[in-house]
Motif scaffolding. Sequence first.
Motif, PDB file in Angstrom:
ATOM      1  N   GLY A  39      -1.067  -0.301  12.837  1.00  0.00           N
ATOM      2  CA  GLY A  39      -1.816   0.226  11.910  1.00  0.00           C
ATOM      3  C   GLY A  39      -3.501   0.171  11.619  1.00  0.00           C
TER       4      GLY A  39
ATOM      5  N   SER B 102      -1.000   4.709   3.972  1.00  0.00           N
ATOM      6  CA  SER B 102      -0.468   3.692   5.443  1.00  0.00           C
ATOM      7  C   SER B 102      -1.441   4.933   6.968  1.00  0.00           C
ATOM      8  CB  SER B 102       0.076   3.040   6.482  1.00  0.00           C
ATOM      9  OG  SER B 102      -0.254   2.572   7.884  1.00  0.00           O
TER      10      SER B 102
ATOM     11  N   ASN C 247       1.038  -1.138  -0.374  1.00  0.00           N
ATOM     12  CA  ASN C 247      -0.169  -0.273   0.044  1.00  0.00           C
ATOM     13  C   ASN C 247       1.052   1.452   0.159  1.00  0.00           C
ATOM     14  OD1 ASN C 247      -2.605  -0.109  -0.222  1.00  0.00           O
ATOM     15  ND2 ASN C 247      -2.602  -1.471   2.218  1.00  0.00           N
TER      16      ASN C 247
END
Length: 176
Positions: free
Chosen positions: A151, A132, A129
Motif C-alpha cells: 500500500g 487506498s 482511510n
Amino acid sequence: YQLRHGRALEINLHFYRQRIRLDRKGHFNAEHGLSLDFNHYAFQNDVNYRTDPDKALFIDNSVDLDRSRLRLTNLVLPILFRYESNPRNLWRSFHLGVGVYGSLRVGSNLRTKKPGETRDVTVGDFGLNDFSAGLRGEIGYGPINLYVKYGLVDLFKEGQGPNLTPFSIGLILLPF
C-alpha cells in the motif's frame, strides 16, 4: 499496535477480469478487473474502540481481551501489465505481472472478545482511510501464482490511528 501476522488474513474475490493483448502473439498483456478484498488484521495488544474525537482505536489496558481483530472490506480496481511465456495454454505458462491498484473501503468492523464472554462486534470507520492505492506484483507457473501487494497510503487517516502500511503476500490458485 503490533500486528499478529500469523492471524492476519486476506481473501480476494475477483468477479471481473479482462486481458487486452499488447502484442500479436499475446505474450504481453494489460489486465484490469474488479474484486472484493476482505482483510482481517489481528493485534498483539488489546486494541479497543471509543467514540471520542481523539483516536477511534486505542490500546486498552483496562480490560484483558482474548481477541482483537479489525476487518475491512474493499472494492478494488487492479491494473496489471503481464508477461505470459505460453499464452495459448495458461496451465503451462510462466506468468509475471506488475501494476497498481486503487481501492474503496465499503465496510469495516472491530471484533473483540473478553475471557468467558461472547464476542462484541462494533461497526464503524475507526479513522480508516476511505480510499487506498498501492503496487501489486505476481509471479507463477500454471495454476499456482504468488502475489505481493504494498500500500502507498496508510491504513488510517493522519492522526486517527497508528501508522500502518498495508502489505500482503498471497497465493493465487487459478491462472487467468
